[in-house]
Design an enzyme around this catalytic site. Sequence first.
Site, PDB file in Angstrom:
ATOM      1  CD1 TRP A  64      -1.812  -2.499   1.380  1.00  0.00           C
ATOM      2  CD2 TRP A  64      -3.237  -1.173   0.258  1.00  0.00           C
ATOM      3  NE1 TRP A  64      -2.890  -3.283   0.984  1.00  0.00           N
ATOM      4  CE2 TRP A  64      -3.774  -2.501   0.293  1.00  0.00           C
ATOM      5  CE3 TRP A  64      -3.960  -0.173  -0.382  1.00  0.00           C
ATOM      6  CZ2 TRP A  64      -4.991  -2.830  -0.290  1.00  0.00           C
ATOM      7  CZ3 TRP A  64      -5.188  -0.506  -0.963  1.00  0.00           C
ATOM      8  CH2 TRP A  64      -5.682  -1.831  -0.902  1.00  0.00           C
ATOM      9  CB  SER A  65       0.646   4.503   1.741  1.00  0.00           C
ATOM     10  OG  SER A  65      -0.570   4.920   1.165  1.00  0.00           O
ATOM     11  CB  CYS A  66       5.248   0.829   2.076  1.00  0.00           C
ATOM     12  SG  CYS A  66       4.857   0.424   3.786  1.00  0.00           S
ATOM     13  CE  LYS A  68       0.455   8.263  -0.807  1.00  0.00           C
ATOM     14  NZ  LYS A  68      -0.307   7.016  -0.597  1.00  0.00           N
ATOM     15  CE1 TYR A 154      -0.252   9.843   2.551  1.00  0.00           C
ATOM     16  CE2 TYR A 154      -2.321   8.691   2.965  1.00  0.00           C
ATOM     17  CZ  TYR A 154      -0.980   8.666   2.631  1.00  0.00           C
ATOM     18  OH  TYR A 154      -0.364   7.465   2.373  1.00  0.00           O
TER      19      TYR A 154
END
Length: 398
Positions: A64-66, A68, A154
């Site tokens: 997921w947002s890892c 980014k 965010y």
Amino acid sequence: MTVQGTCDPGFSQVAEEFEANLASRGEVGASVCVIVDGEVVVDLWGGEAAPGVPWQRDTIGHVWSCTKGATALCAHMLAARGELDLDAPVVRYWPEYGAQGKDATLVRHLLAHQAGLPALREPLPPGAFYDWKLMAERLAEEEPFWAPGTAHGYHALTFGYLVGEVVRRVSGRSLGTFFREEVAEPLGLEFWLGLPEEQEGRVAPTIAADPPQIPPTFYIRAFTDPASIPALLLAHEGGYMAPGESDSRQAHAAEFGAIGGITNARGLAGMYRPLSLGGGDLVSREQLQVMAFTAVAGGDTVLAVPTHFSLGFMKSVDNRYLPPADSEGALMSATAFGHAGMGGSVGFCDPAARLAFGYTMNKQGPGLGINPRGQAMVDATYRTLGYQQVRGGGLWYI
């Protein structure tokens, strides 16, 4: 559940927390990796990747947002080479982006969640997130929700297209290709932004979080105010957030730079390893300082809780004083930076401690920050390194 791998005796606290996660904290399958001074001191995995299927050394999953953090790294690599000016207007590299009053938006605004484009006002067609050209065009045409640079909120789903399109324009390569050729392959990482089909059988499917008794404020706003940014963010995503869609082959194959990365703890920690040692061959020490410096802090326009970001990375934030539903933050040292993923996965580095850390799992937690399971191992790592936790600010000290 069986735990496998290696753990330096000095880091036994991390192993104990990992085992406790599986035994009594609802963990289903997971991996954790800790690298100190460039050496792997913890590399553990355990539980089930799927019902009746053990989590193996080479099991990978959706982080997921890892993701980014990987996308931001690509931008900083270009900046370190002098090919990208983070203080330049986005239109220098992406001229079409200047529509609707966005001509003064700086590249740093994209990285720091200050661009004012966390959502789209109009619905997207099914599968839109798999169409890079369409998403770039829609974002270029969109009017910002606030004047860029005046607030931060965010950009959960749009971050990857905004930063990734700049990477594409500057490098001449797609985001996934640039990451593979410049980061994953040189470092020997099993980490993909766009998973090859031959790797599909290794992926542990995501298990959604159990519904909380009281959801975070972000979700309350999304479900009670259809005109709110949280509601638009979740509603106008082309079906990506529908149950099971993120585990589809089409989703895994997409170069989705906000939340589409596929890897394991070893891949996350391995990406941050050179940064924990001063930048390695990825970025200069000067650029590393830019990556670590807090760019925005305080109330988040979108998440409705305090967040702290450098240019593209999460910084430590202590939200434990908030009501339980909003109390998850990310407790690291003041010099650390990285990114958590929805449900609790996390990867980060701490150059002052010469530390790189990665944690991934398949069963998500319900909060907005580092899940307590992951935080327990982060805490154990810092304790082992001689740090003590202090309440307030999410800071640590020796």
